[in-house]
Design a protein around this motif. Structure first.
Motif, short mmCIF file in Angstrom:
data_model
loop_
_atom_site.label_atom_id
_atom_site.label_comp_id
_atom_site.label_asym_id
_atom_site.label_seq_id
_atom_site.Cartn_x
_atom_site.Cartn_y
_atom_site.Cartn_z
N VAL A 112 17.07 -25.00 25.84
CA VAL A 112 17.87 -24.71 24.63
C VAL A 112 16.96 -24.89 23.42
N SER A 113 16.68 -23.80 22.73
CA SER A 113 15.87 -23.87 21.51
C SER A 113 16.78 -23.62 20.31
N THR A 114 16.41 -24.20 19.18
CA THR A 114 17.24 -24.07 17.98
C THR A 114 16.39 -23.70 16.77
N LEU A 115 17.05 -23.15 15.77
CA LEU A 115 16.41 -22.87 14.50
C LEU A 115 17.33 -23.39 13.39
N ASP A 116 16.81 -24.31 12.60
CA ASP A 116 17.60 -24.90 11.53
C ASP A 116 17.80 -23.85 10.42
N VAL A 117 19.05 -23.42 10.23
CA VAL A 117 19.35 -22.41 9.20
C VAL A 117 20.25 -23.00 8.11
N THR A 118 20.24 -24.35 8.01
CA THR A 118 21.11 -25.02 7.04
C THR A 118 20.84 -24.50 5.62
N SER A 119 19.57 -24.50 5.22
CA SER A 119 19.21 -24.06 3.86
C SER A 119 19.55 -22.60 3.65
N LEU A 120 19.30 -21.80 4.67
CA LEU A 120 19.59 -20.36 4.58
C LEU A 120 21.08 -20.12 4.39
N VAL A 121 21.90 -20.82 5.21
CA VAL A 121 23.35 -20.67 5.11
C VAL A 121 23.85 -21.11 3.74
N GLU A 122 23.29 -22.24 3.24
CA GLU A 122 23.69 -22.74 1.93
C GLU A 122 23.31 -21.75 0.83
N THR A 123 22.11 -21.16 0.98
CA THR A 123 21.67 -20.16 -0.01
C THR A 123 22.57 -18.94 -0.01
N ILE A 124 22.92 -18.48 1.18
CA ILE A 124 23.83 -17.32 1.30
C ILE A 124 25.19 -17.64 0.70
N ALA A 125 25.66 -18.88 0.97
CA ALA A 125 26.96 -19.30 0.42
C ALA A 125 26.91 -19.32 -1.11
N LYS A 126 25.77 -19.80 -1.68
CA LYS A 126 25.64 -19.83 -3.13
C LYS A 126 25.60 -18.41 -3.70
N LEU A 127 24.89 -17.52 -3.00
CA LEU A 127 24.82 -16.12 -3.44
C LEU A 127 26.19 -15.46 -3.42
N LYS A 128 26.95 -15.77 -2.35
CA LYS A 128 28.31 -15.23 -2.26
C LYS A 128 29.18 -15.77 -3.38
N SER A 129 29.01 -17.09 -3.66
CA SER A 129 29.79 -17.71 -4.73
C SER A 129 29.43 -17.09 -6.08
#
Length: 363
Positions: A112-129
């Motif tokens: 199981v490999s992962t990629l931390d997309v926390t910052s990306l998701v937060e950035t997208i959320a801010k852009l949507k906002s």
């Protein structure tokens, strides 16, 4: 001998990639027990490596039991077909991450490999906002532009008639015999027309003043106190008309609102109810408040003259009057609607001719 050396080098390279990967990487056996975890995984999970190896997946993530995700992991080992998940939430000690996850088969094991997309998701959320905020600003600008057009049209239209009338009367005065008694009625009409114009100009100035000085200042306002103040200002009309006023603020006794604006809303409602009472019966007014979906709803109901419900979409227009037998300019409801709209509220009206009117206002 050479092949063994190459295998050892390859294993060392794989081990280095595994251990030094930026994001968490784990390996589980067929029973979903952890057999390997890299440094990023240990750091993210906040568990010592020696206390981690040998633990079952459900020991670390008990909420996965019986989920489609858990079943999907098992299926990867059975079929060898890899799967992926987007934006999986992980909550650790005082931290919260969002990962993209890839599960695949490694020999007899599950990787199981992962990629931390926390910052990306937060950035997208801010852009949507930000996009939502820009859309709201654009909608407000369009609404205000439309209000300005409507205001300009109504102002010009309602001032044009008395100006034309005044011009005609002035021409009659100028062409009349100065000594003739016929000039006096014309002058009187000119005075009436002039008063109408002055009244409308004052009304327009009042509307402009309210719109240009709209304040966002608020404080806690008690409905009973505001109504008490308004009843006091109309005490003579209330007493002379033996008006019955029933209040119920038990469900929502107060609200955070601009004091001047709230008083203006209730003042216009009370003034209209008293002005347009039905003279064949006692005026009865019911005022109540309640909370609906965290919104304050003010209901103001009377048994006055009412009006045709089909005209309800016109009552908030500038200078629009449903009844002309009493003095008025038709700006009260326009101002009230402007205040409510500016505060993000809305007004619903139901009325029957000679039966009464009910205003339901979401403040």
């Amino acid at each position: 001998m050479v092949n063994n050396s190459i295998d050892e080098i390859n294993n060392d390279i794989k081990s280095a990639f595994f251990e030094n990967a930026h994001s968490p990487f784990v390996i589980l056996d067929g029973d979903m027990n952890f057999v390997g975890v890299n440094h990023a995984g240990v750091k993210t999970l906040g568990i010592n490596k020696e206390n981690f190896i040998g633990k079952n997946l459900l020991d670390i993530f008990p909420y996965l039991e019986g989920t489609k995700r858990y079943d999907a992991y098992k299926k990867v080992i059975e079929t060898g077909v890899p799967i992926g998940f987007d934006e999986l939430l992980f909550k650790g000690a005082n931290v919260e991450f969002k990962f993209m996850v890839r599960a695949f088969k490694i020999g007899e094991y599950l990787g199981v490999s992962t990629l931390d997309v926390t910052s990306l998701v937060e950035t997208i959320a801010k852009l949507k906002s930000t996009q939502t905020s820009l859309e709201e600003v654009n909608q407000n600008l369009q609404r205000k532009n439309q209000e300005l057009k409507d205001f300009s049209y109504v102002a010009a239209h309602d001032l044009r008639a008395p100006l034309t009338n005044l011009k005609s009367l002035l021409e009659m005065v100028l062409t009349a015999d100065p000594g003739s008694t016929e000039i006096y009625p014309v002058v009187e009409k000119m005075q009436v027309v002039t008063k109408v114009m002055c009244d409308k100009i004052r009304a327009l100035n009042q509307v402009i003043s309210i719109k240009s000085n709209f304040s966002e200042y608020t404080e806690e306002m008690v409905f009973a106190d505001v109504i008490g103040k308004i009843k006091l200002s109309h005490s003579q009309e209330i007493i002379e008309g033996r008006t019955i006023i029933k209040e119920d603020f038990s469900s929502c006794p107060s609200i955070e609102y601009n004091p001047v604006q709230l008083e203006s809303i209730l003042q216009n409602l009370m003034s209209n109810a008293l002005k347009y009472r039905h003279h064949n019966r006692k005026l009865s007014i019911r005022i109540s408040t309640k909370k609906v979906n965290e919104k304050t709803i003010l209901t103001f109901k009377d048994n006055g003259l009412g009006f045709d419900q089909n005209l309800s979409n016109k009552i908030f227009l500038l200078f629009k009057r449903m009844h002309t037998h009493v003095e008025g300019l038709g700006i009260g409801l326009y101002i009230m609607n402007s205040i409510v709209s500016e505060n993000g509220g809305k007004i619903e009206v139901s009325s029957k001719k000679n039966k009464g009117t009910e205003f339901r206002i979401q403040l």
